[in-house]
Design an enzyme around this catalytic site. Sequence first.
Site, mmCIF file in Angstrom:
data_model
loop_
_atom_site.group_PDB
_atom_site.id
_atom_site.type_symbol
_atom_site.label_atom_id
_atom_site.label_comp_id
_atom_site.label_asym_id
_atom_site.label_seq_id
_atom_site.Cartn_x
_atom_site.Cartn_y
_atom_site.Cartn_z
ATOM 1 N N ALA A 171 0.220 0.886 7.443
ATOM 2 C CA ALA A 171 0.850 1.278 6.180
ATOM 3 C C ALA A 171 2.134 2.023 6.489
ATOM 4 C CB ALA A 171 -0.087 2.158 5.359
ATOM 5 N N THR A 172 3.051 1.971 5.584
ATOM 6 C CA THR A 172 4.286 2.741 5.693
ATOM 7 C C THR A 172 4.759 3.023 4.274
ATOM 8 O OG1 THR A 172 6.370 2.906 6.893
ATOM 9 C CG2 THR A 172 5.970 0.831 5.738
#
Length: 177
Positions: A47-48
């Site tokens: 995730a970012t």
Amino acid sequence: MAMPFFTPGDDPGSSFVRLLSRIGLDPLEPAAKAALSDADLRNVPHATTCIAFRFADGVLMAGDRRATSGHLISHRNMEKVMPADRHSGVAIAGAAGPAVELVRLFQVQLEHYEKIEGELLSLEGKANQLAGLVRANLPAAMQGFVVVPLFAGFDARRGLGRVFSYDATGGKYEEAD
């Protein structure tokens, strides 16, 4: 290496990627060739956070600074938002190494176009160029090295900021609000 000369019918024009391909270099070859198993891909959480806001005079982009490898933080000060040129920027998500290389190639592509054509590429043209680079990464994406950028900039022709998101296949989507 000496600069190559091309016949008029073989001239790559303002495309830096085509220039490299014509002289035998593949700028889009995936950095990592190792194939991951399906189990490896399922067990890697990812995730970012990268965002872009349009406002009256342009756009604002921001992103988190951590790069992760599974549950480990591999880098605490990663630059995920980079200028594409004087009027636009790119935020990256996905496999960090290929993403950074894609942005570097995109920056050179825009600079090369400006030098060859003597003018800036339109914001829509830049968004299309980036879509092509993401699309060319599809074989690597199928092996788990997905690169998904967020592109934003000021469109001088329309006098407003615009934001484009992409999918792993190079699909380009303009964000309305």
